[in-house]
Scaffold this active site. Sequence first.
Site, PDB file in Angstrom:
ATOM      1  N   ASN A 197       0.567  -1.215  -0.126  1.00  0.00           N
ATOM      2  CA  ASN A 197       0.124  -0.010   0.054  1.00  0.00           C
ATOM      3  C   ASN A 197       0.791   1.394   0.192  1.00  0.00           C
ATOM      4  OD1 ASN A 197       0.544  -0.603   2.693  1.00  0.00           O
ATOM      5  ND2 ASN A 197      -1.222   0.299   3.440  1.00  0.00           N
TER       6      ASN A 197
ATOM      7  N   GLU B 150       4.699  -4.088  12.117  1.00  0.00           N
ATOM      8  CA  GLU B 150       3.614  -3.116  11.783  1.00  0.00           C
ATOM      9  C   GLU B 150       2.618  -3.873  11.076  1.00  0.00           C
ATOM     10  OE1 GLU B 150       3.876  -0.186  13.375  1.00  0.00           O
ATOM     11  OE2 GLU B 150       6.299  -0.196  13.484  1.00  0.00           O
TER      12      GLU B 150
ATOM     13  N   CYS C 167      -3.491   0.939   6.680  1.00  0.00           N
ATOM     14  CA  CYS C 167      -3.868   0.254   7.996  1.00  0.00           C
ATOM     15  C   CYS C 167      -4.174   1.165   9.150  1.00  0.00           C
ATOM     16  CB  CYS C 167      -2.189  -0.185   8.700  1.00  0.00           C
ATOM     17  SG  CYS C 167      -1.133   1.209   8.456  1.00  0.00           S
TER      18      CYS C 167
HETATM   19  P1  NAD Z   1       0.997  -9.276   3.371  1.00  0.00           P
HETATM   20  O1  NAD Z   1       1.101  -9.299   4.460  1.00  0.00           O
HETATM   21  O2  NAD Z   1       0.165  -9.901   2.385  1.00  0.00           O
HETATM   22  O3  NAD Z   1       2.376  -8.691   2.592  1.00  0.00           O
HETATM   23  C1  NAD Z   1       3.116  -7.992   3.356  1.00  0.00           C
HETATM   24  C2  NAD Z   1       4.656  -8.440   2.817  1.00  0.00           C
HETATM   25  O4  NAD Z   1       5.014  -9.837   3.235  1.00  0.00           O
HETATM   26  C3  NAD Z   1       4.745  -8.509   0.976  1.00  0.00           C
HETATM   27  O5  NAD Z   1       6.054  -7.823   0.713  1.00  0.00           O
HETATM   28  C4  NAD Z   1       4.626  -9.918   1.014  1.00  0.00           C
HETATM   29  O6  NAD Z   1       5.358 -10.232  -0.401  1.00  0.00           O
HETATM   30  C5  NAD Z   1       5.617 -10.498   2.251  1.00  0.00           C
HETATM   31  N1  NAD Z   1       5.289 -11.734   2.546  1.00  0.00           N
HETATM   32  C6  NAD Z   1       3.996 -12.572   2.390  1.00  0.00           C
HETATM   33  N2  NAD Z   1       4.167 -13.698   2.969  1.00  0.00           N
HETATM   34  C7  NAD Z   1       5.523 -13.731   3.272  1.00  0.00           C
HETATM   35  C8  NAD Z   1       6.147 -14.773   3.984  1.00  0.00           C
HETATM   36  N3  NAD Z   1       5.749 -16.177   4.392  1.00  0.00           N
HETATM   37  N4  NAD Z   1       7.448 -14.491   4.477  1.00  0.00           N
HETATM   38  C9  NAD Z   1       7.993 -13.214   4.282  1.00  0.00           C
HETATM   39  N5  NAD Z   1       7.119 -12.271   3.823  1.00  0.00           N
HETATM   40  C10 NAD Z   1       5.943 -12.544   3.185  1.00  0.00           C
HETATM   41  O7  NAD Z   1       0.187  -7.594   3.316  1.00  0.00           O
HETATM   42  P2  NAD Z   1       0.011  -6.586   2.196  1.00  0.00           P
HETATM   43  O8  NAD Z   1      -1.175  -6.976   1.531  1.00  0.00           O
HETATM   44  O9  NAD Z   1       0.993  -6.380   1.190  1.00  0.00           O
HETATM   45  O10 NAD Z   1      -0.237  -5.311   2.772  1.00  0.00           O
HETATM   46  C11 NAD Z   1      -1.647  -5.001   3.456  1.00  0.00           C
HETATM   47  C12 NAD Z   1      -1.338  -5.344   4.709  1.00  0.00           C
HETATM   48  O11 NAD Z   1      -0.566  -4.566   5.428  1.00  0.00           O
HETATM   49  C13 NAD Z   1      -2.850  -4.971   5.841  1.00  0.00           C
HETATM   50  O12 NAD Z   1      -3.028  -6.087   6.533  1.00  0.00           O
HETATM   51  C14 NAD Z   1      -2.419  -3.878   6.526  1.00  0.00           C
HETATM   52  O13 NAD Z   1      -3.029  -3.688   7.749  1.00  0.00           O
HETATM   53  C15 NAD Z   1      -0.883  -3.913   6.626  1.00  0.00           C
HETATM   54  N6  NAD Z   1      -0.238  -2.581   6.781  1.00  0.00           N
HETATM   55  C16 NAD Z   1       0.013  -2.405   8.250  1.00  0.00           C
HETATM   56  C17 NAD Z   1       0.861  -1.236   8.214  1.00  0.00           C
HETATM   57  C18 NAD Z   1       1.291  -0.644   9.711  1.00  0.00           C
HETATM   58  O14 NAD Z   1       2.065   0.111   9.595  1.00  0.00           O
HETATM   59  N7  NAD Z   1       0.735  -1.099  10.902  1.00  0.00           N
HETATM   60  C19 NAD Z   1       1.044  -0.109   7.391  1.00  0.00           C
HETATM   61  C20 NAD Z   1       0.569  -0.794   6.072  1.00  0.00           C
HETATM   62  C21 NAD Z   1      -0.026  -1.786   5.772  1.00  0.00           C
END
Ligand code: NAD
Length: 490
Positions: free
Chosen positions: A165, A260, A294
């Site tokens: 995002n 996060e 988020c």
């Molecule tokens: P996601 O958890 O699907 O993926 C995040 C990252 O992790 C990506 O780069 C993905 O390729 C990687 N990933 C996936 N599986 C993995 C594994 N097994 N091992 C290591 N890396 C792996 O999230 P998304 O769909 O990209 O983003 C949306 C999510 O992010 C929402 O849940 C949102 O709440 C969260 N978010 C949190 C914050 C915060 O600061 N708290 C900020 C932005 C987004």
Amino acid sequence: MFRDIHRPGEDGIPEFKTYVAGKWVFGERLSDVVSPIDGRVIARVSILGKEQVEEAIAAVYEKGREEIRNYPGEKRVKSFLKAAELMREAFDDFVNVLILDAGKPKGNATGETKATIERLEKSTFESRRLLGDYVPGDWSEETLESEGIVKREPYGVVLAISPFNYPLFISAAKVIPALLSGNAVILKPASADPLAAVLFTRVLELAGFPKESLSLMTIPGRMMDGVVSDKRIRAITFTGSTEVGEHIIKTGGIKSYNLELGGKDPAIVLDDADPELASEKIVKGMVSYSGQRCDAIRLVLAQEGIYDELRERLLKKLEGIEPRNPLEDEKAIMGPLIDGKSAEYIEEIYRDAIAKGAKALTPFRREGNYVWPILLEVDREKVGELRAFREDVFGPLTLLIKVRDEDEAVRIANSSRFGLDAAVFSECERRARKVARKLEVGSVFINEYPRHGIGYYPFGGVKDSGVGREGIGYSIEQLTTTKTIVHNFK
Ligand code: NAD
């Protein structure tokens, strides 16, 4: 600046290299990068093979770690300022990539690029966080004849994993403090929109950072287990879903983690709030980048005395706000969701809420991955049953709930498994602060919607929203550990 890191494919679509062990290389295969705007393939990125993954880790561990430690702070600061200058030159490239690859409206894409440049510059002011402490020993009999120096030290190799995002800003907000504090970094961008991270890596390379201090790991998340558990990596900074965060901590074992994760940010509107201000801020917090944040407002807990007026104003403000093609409408507030699966998920969550008695205040509309804003009115006794309350919904869907008083609002807000941020609207500072004190979250915004901008204030959650804090200065603390040197004079 970016000419040498891609070639035209047979069909003219650019094919990007990735950055491993100080070189730009093609991976084992290429993967299509699809624009959420219209499903077009806009580029292809290199996916690393197993041997290249090993090469990337070995390079940062064996060479990059030493190189960055020996690259003095003064030079690191200059490199960040140079990187900011290069990003200004390539400003339009970054904005266009964010529009095409992440489906961002132009306003959001511009804001994210500007925030990244500001982060590069302001982070350099925070190098003072790398100072340590002097601890006199004469406060305890045991240490009477000694003194301690506490130094902040880098972990060595940091793995930075970013979500789709804010593909540029969040990647940068992890890599900058890691390098600034003397860590080598492996950056793993989201597979959905990796291009901004590719360009950002190029900028850092051209800004003069030691060649092997950074590697770009473009591989699917499901192939990351071996990297996450690798003992050469001593700290992980991850932003993404709670589920993946939990998986990472289980797979990674003993390391330092900054996680996060998801949120369920409530806006609590007390009966003495300014209804115009509250409705304006809540709508912004709900629809910006189609709620794929988020810190988007997912719950509105409004006190009985203001409820009807607030509802009316929210609906009025939502009128005419709709997802638009960011390429056709430069002023769009909402664009598409990142992919069709995400839009289908929002529809599922909506149907679950309706089946459980929620009332739709806005007509449901979805066309492909374009979803119109959804405001649902829910009974306070039922809200806990809804998937919209229990799950990390990443789209423009918000629940509106009538509450009797502050205590009830706080009880519902705190019953969420998430605890990222909250907003409180009230014209009485004392009342607002009393509510803020009771909320189980990482940040509370009074008369403002949760927004974190360049990360000036510390940012992060409690409960299922994560562990650790990010921020211009706080990330440096997060990505360093301390070493104490005790000098005995006896
Ligand atoms: P996601 O958890 O699907 O993926 C995040 C990252 O992790 C990506 O780069 C993905 O390729 C990687 N990933 C996936 N599986 C993995 C594994 N097994 N091992 C290591 N890396 C792996 O999230 P998304 O769909 O990209 O983003 C949306 C999510 O992010 C929402 O849940 C949102 O709440 C969260 N978010 C949190 C914050 C915060 O600061 N708290 C900020 C932005 C987004």
